[in-house]
Design an enzyme around this catalytic site. Structure first.
Site, PDB file in Angstrom:
ATOM      1  N   ASP A  84      -7.968  -5.288  -0.307  1.00 13.85           N
ATOM      2  CA  ASP A  84      -8.414  -6.036  -1.307  1.00 13.85           C
ATOM      3  C   ASP A  84      -8.154  -7.640  -1.288  1.00 13.85           C
ATOM      4  O   ASP A  84      -8.433  -8.332  -2.250  1.00 13.85           O
ATOM      5  CB  ASP A  84      -7.653  -5.497  -2.845  1.00 13.85           C
ATOM      6  CG  ASP A  84      -8.303  -4.317  -3.030  1.00 13.85           C
ATOM      7  OD1 ASP A  84      -7.551  -3.267  -2.864  1.00 13.85           O
ATOM      8  OD2 ASP A  84      -9.536  -4.162  -2.892  1.00 13.85           O
ATOM      9  N   HIS A 103       0.813  -1.023   0.003  1.00 11.18           N
ATOM     10  CA  HIS A 103      -0.176   0.001   0.057  1.00 11.18           C
ATOM     11  C   HIS A 103       0.997   1.156  -0.056  1.00 11.18           C
ATOM     12  O   HIS A 103       2.119   1.353   0.698  1.00 11.18           O
ATOM     13  CB  HIS A 103      -0.812   0.055   1.387  1.00 11.18           C
ATOM     14  CG  HIS A 103      -2.137   1.008   1.102  1.00 11.18           C
ATOM     15  ND1 HIS A 103      -2.150   2.305   1.239  1.00 11.18           N
ATOM     16  CD2 HIS A 103      -3.419   0.988   0.758  1.00 11.18           C
ATOM     17  CE1 HIS A 103      -3.235   2.718   1.218  1.00 11.18           C
ATOM     18  NE2 HIS A 103      -4.008   1.893   0.777  1.00 11.18           N
TER      19      HIS A 103
HETATM   20  C1  SDX Z   1      -6.099   0.169  -2.883  1.00  9.73           C
HETATM   21  O1  SDX Z   1      -4.285   4.878  -1.876  1.00  9.73           O
HETATM   22  C2  SDX Z   1      -5.274   3.997  -1.491  1.00  9.73           C
HETATM   23  O2  SDX Z   1      -5.818   4.564  -0.352  1.00  9.73           O
HETATM   24  C3  SDX Z   1      -5.889   2.856  -2.336  1.00  9.73           C
HETATM   25  C4  SDX Z   1      -6.829   2.063  -1.291  1.00  9.73           C
HETATM   26  C5  SDX Z   1      -8.402   2.779  -1.231  1.00  9.73           C
HETATM   27  O3  SDX Z   1      -8.980   2.398  -0.231  1.00  9.73           O
HETATM   28  O4  SDX Z   1      -8.538   3.789  -1.836  1.00  9.73           O
HETATM   29  O5  SDX Z   1      -6.205   1.506  -0.089  1.00  9.73           O
HETATM   30  C6  SDX Z   1      -7.408   0.805  -2.182  1.00  9.73           C
HETATM   31  O6  SDX Z   1      -5.878   0.612  -4.025  1.00  9.73           O
HETATM   32  C7  SDX Z   1      -5.248  -0.738  -2.273  1.00  9.73           C
HETATM   33  C8  SDX Z   1      -3.949  -1.112  -3.022  1.00  9.73           C
HETATM   34  C9  SDX Z   1      -4.532  -2.238  -3.953  1.00  9.73           C
HETATM   35  N1  SDX Z   1      -3.464  -2.650  -4.750  1.00  9.73           N
HETATM   36  C10 SDX Z   1      -2.740  -3.954  -4.693  1.00  9.73           C
HETATM   37  O7  SDX Z   1      -2.970  -4.742  -3.984  1.00  9.73           O
HETATM   38  C11 SDX Z   1      -1.877  -4.118  -6.056  1.00  9.73           C
HETATM   39  C12 SDX Z   1      -0.542  -4.810  -5.603  1.00  9.73           C
HETATM   40  N2  SDX Z   1       0.055  -3.616  -4.849  1.00  9.73           N
HETATM   41  C13 SDX Z   1       1.014  -2.804  -5.402  1.00  9.73           C
HETATM   42  O8  SDX Z   1       0.745  -2.679  -6.996  1.00  9.73           O
HETATM   43  C14 SDX Z   1       1.562  -1.608  -4.638  1.00  9.73           C
HETATM   44  O9  SDX Z   1       1.823  -2.261  -3.381  1.00  9.73           O
HETATM   45  C15 SDX Z   1       0.779  -0.424  -4.430  1.00  9.73           C
HETATM   46  C16 SDX Z   1       0.373   0.116  -6.064  1.00  9.73           C
HETATM   47  C17 SDX Z   1      -0.382  -0.586  -3.889  1.00  9.73           C
HETATM   48  C18 SDX Z   1       1.594   0.603  -3.879  1.00  9.73           C
HETATM   49  O10 SDX Z   1       2.490   1.081  -4.700  1.00  9.73           O
HETATM   50  P1  SDX Z   1       3.790   2.136  -4.188  1.00  9.73           P
HETATM   51  O11 SDX Z   1       3.509   2.683  -2.965  1.00  9.73           O
HETATM   52  O12 SDX Z   1       4.034   2.914  -5.293  1.00  9.73           O
HETATM   53  O13 SDX Z   1       5.064   0.878  -3.696  1.00  9.73           O
HETATM   54  P2  SDX Z   1       5.818   0.578  -4.862  1.00  9.73           P
HETATM   55  O14 SDX Z   1       5.113  -0.194  -5.953  1.00  9.73           O
HETATM   56  O15 SDX Z   1       6.788   1.416  -5.011  1.00  9.73           O
HETATM   57  O16 SDX Z   1       6.355  -0.944  -4.087  1.00  9.73           O
HETATM   58  C19 SDX Z   1       7.520  -0.507  -3.128  1.00  9.73           C
HETATM   59  C20 SDX Z   1       8.372  -1.817  -3.179  1.00  9.73           C
HETATM   60  C21 SDX Z   1       8.754  -1.982  -4.778  1.00  9.73           C
HETATM   61  O17 SDX Z   1       9.964  -3.008  -4.663  1.00  9.73           O
HETATM   62  P3  SDX Z   1      11.326  -1.813  -5.047  1.00  9.73           P
HETATM   63  O18 SDX Z   1      10.965  -1.131  -6.355  1.00  9.73           O
HETATM   64  O19 SDX Z   1      11.223  -0.964  -3.838  1.00  9.73           O
HETATM   65  O20 SDX Z   1      12.640  -2.944  -5.173  1.00  9.73           O
HETATM   66  O21 SDX Z   1       7.532  -2.987  -2.800  1.00  9.73           O
HETATM   67  C22 SDX Z   1       7.415  -3.829  -4.177  1.00  9.73           C
HETATM   68  C23 SDX Z   1       7.886  -2.850  -5.301  1.00  9.73           C
HETATM   69  O22 SDX Z   1       8.380  -3.725  -6.287  1.00  9.73           O
HETATM   70  N3  SDX Z   1       5.944  -4.289  -4.082  1.00  9.73           N
HETATM   71  C24 SDX Z   1       5.599  -5.431  -4.183  1.00  9.73           C
HETATM   72  C25 SDX Z   1       4.289  -5.357  -3.801  1.00  9.73           C
HETATM   73  N4  SDX Z   1       3.926  -4.131  -3.857  1.00  9.73           N
HETATM   74  C26 SDX Z   1       5.028  -3.288  -3.836  1.00  9.73           C
HETATM   75  N5  SDX Z   1       6.296  -6.560  -4.438  1.00  9.73           N
HETATM   76  C27 SDX Z   1       5.567  -7.752  -4.626  1.00  9.73           C
HETATM   77  N6  SDX Z   1       4.139  -7.693  -4.499  1.00  9.73           N
HETATM   78  C28 SDX Z   1       3.339  -6.550  -4.152  1.00  9.73           C
HETATM   79  N7  SDX Z   1       2.276  -6.504  -4.076  1.00  9.73           N
END
Ligand code: SDX
Length: 437
Positions: free
Chosen positions: A372, A314
């Site tokens: 989710d 998140h």
């Molecule tokens: C919702 O914003 C909100 O409030 C949203 C929400 C709401 O109520 O409105 O809460 C609803 O959207 C919840 C989130 C649902 N999305 C997912 O579950 C999709 C999977 N999650 C990711 O895509 C990600 O975690 C995000 C998009 C949710 C957050 O992305 P960020 O904050 O931009 O974090 P990032 O993508 O930069 O990740 C940080 C690190 C990265 O590694 P590095 O580049 O630092 O090496 O963590 C890794 C990412 O590769 N990472 C994951 C991961 N999520 C992040 N690795 C594996 N699996 C994952 N799910």
């Protein structure tokens, strides 16, 4: 128009040293959360922009509605903790709270409940909109189109400067989203639309419009209705997430509320946002069994593999999403009531969570299950097809979107949103005629 009074408290100034000049920037705090550096005059004073793709460190507005502490896993709607609201409140009461800032007394709630109930039907001509879609259209495509089209039917509540019209549009949207979502589902399964029944409560009405058929009596299961009502509470608002920011940005141009909510629906659809509940269930189905989990954990950690654990991570929560805990409770209640307590995907989800929470990669990146992760299993057990999951999220989030939209309209500090950029393209050059290229 009643304008919102700023509650920012000054905490002095921050000093920026740039090109041997120092610039003083005022700093403020609110009632909770980090302080802010006010950079509104920075470009004018120092001729430089700030740079924050994804707005990870940028406050776009001052808001009284929802507070999140990502480190501590705290979520408050108008100051009330989400776990208390999930346990003691109802979705419609939470709608009143988000819109008005206080829990309603009996008389206020009765008036609000009546107004919402009197707006549950949609204009009969709107039904013909559905017939323009293919039967296999994704319900979110239908929701985007039909909700945007509401502005063609309700001209009497599109004047955003009239508080009464803003209230009517807000009630219309909260009341009609269940009807439209149910119609989107009915259209895809080829069953007739079911009209709202005003004797039923908000969520019972939605379940009946979705699953009743003219050929037989439909009895709402109160345990399932209560679980879905709680799920709606958990999804109602979440401060300045991507879709809420989309609604605010659309509203900042003066667009009507129906168009703004349609924009929010479009943004929510993405798998990184509201589409993650559909993607999380598909991921659990792809994993299939507990013994396959290590292979997928390995893929999620591989920087060269774009596979991610959907339902994990998140932007704000770097601790357990408090909604995920409450969702897990609802998952067990619904699976129990529907006889799916042995759902193999629940076992996969719980084992995946257990392993991930012990794995150094997820611990170091503070990746926890989000709202989710368990919602897909629960909604499937309630009888919804995977394609309807994000439509349900949009149904519940409409009150948050419209409350934030209303707050933006009444905020004197708000103006049309227009971010700048850092340009890295070609510098000025002259046109070259075709014959000389
Ligand atoms: C919702 O914003 C909100 O409030 C949203 C929400 C709401 O109520 O409105 O809460 C609803 O959207 C919840 C989130 C649902 N999305 C997912 O579950 C999709 C999977 N999650 C990711 O895509 C990600 O975690 C995000 C998009 C949710 C957050 O992305 P960020 O904050 O931009 O974090 P990032 O993508 O930069 O990740 C940080 C690190 C990265 O590694 P590095 O580049 O630092 O090496 O963590 C890794 C990412 O590769 N990472 C994951 C991961 N999520 C992040 N690795 C594996 N699996 C994952 N799910």
């Amino acid at each position: 128009m009643t304008m919102k009074q700023s509650k920012l408290k000054s905490t002095g100034k921050a000093t920026l040293i740039y090109e041997n000049k120092s610039f003083e920037l005022p700093t403020f705090v609110g009632s909770e959360g980090p302080a802010v550096v006010d950079i509104r005059k920075l470009y004018g004073d120092a001729d430089i922009f700030t740079y924050d793709p994804g707005f990870t460190s940028t406050a776009s507005c001052e808001s009284d509605i929802t507070f999140i502490d990502g480190e501590k896993g705290i979520l408050l709607y108008r100051g009330y903790p989400i776990d208390q609201l999930a346990e003691h409140s109802t979705f419609l009461e939470v709608c009143y709270l988000l819109l008005h800032g206080e829990l309603p007394n009996k008389e206020q709630f009765a008036k609000f409940d009546h107004s919402i109930t009197m707006h549950t039907m949609v204009h009969e001509q709107l039904a013909s909109f559905f017939r323009g879609f293919r039967r296999d259209a994704h319900p979110m495509a239908v929701m985007c189109g039909v909700v945007g089209a509401l502005s063609a039917f309700y001209h009497d509540s599109t004047d955003i400067n009239d508080p009464r019209q803003r209230e009517v549009a807000s009630h219309r949207l909260i009341a009609k989203m269940p009807t439209i979502a149910a119609m989107a589902y009915k259209y895809t399964v080829g069953q007739p639309f079911v009209y709202p029944l005003n004797s039923l409560g908000y969520t019972e009405n939605f379940l009946r419009m979705t699953f009743a058929v003219p050929a037989e009596e439909y009895k709402v299961n109160p345990i399932l209705a209560k679980a879905l009502d709680t799920i709606f509470i958990l999804h109602a608002d979440h401060e300045q997430n991507a879709s809420t920011s989309t609604v605010r940005l659309s509203g900042s141009s003066g667009a009507n509320p129906f168009a703004c909510i349609a924009a929010g629906i479009a943004c929510l659809w993405g798998p990184a946002h509201g589409g993650a509940n559909e993607a999380a269930l598909k991921m659990l189905e792809q994993i299939g069994s507990v013994d396959k989990i290590p292979e997928f954990i390995k893929r999620a950690k591989d920087p060269n593999d774009d596979f991610r654990l959907m339902g994990f991570g998140h932007r704000v929560y770097k601790n357990y999403d408090p909604r995920a805990k409450a969702m897990q409770v609802q998952a067990h209640a619904v699976l129990e009531e529907t006889g799916h307590q042995n759902d193999p995907l629940l076992k996969v989800a719980m084992e995946l969570e257990r392993i991930a929470l012990q794995d150094e990669y997820f611990v170091s990146k503070k990746l926890y299950p989000n709202i989710d992760f368990y919602s897909g299993i629960t909604l499937r057990a309630l009888g919804f097809p995977t394609s309807m999951f994000t439509a349900l999220f949009a149904l519940a989030r409409t009150v948050g979107w419209i409350a934030q939209w209303g707050e933006m309209i009444e905020d004197p500090a708000q103006k049309i949103g227009r971010p700048r950029q850092i340009y890295t393209g070609a510098q000025r050059r002259d046109y070259v005629p075709l014959g000389k290229r």
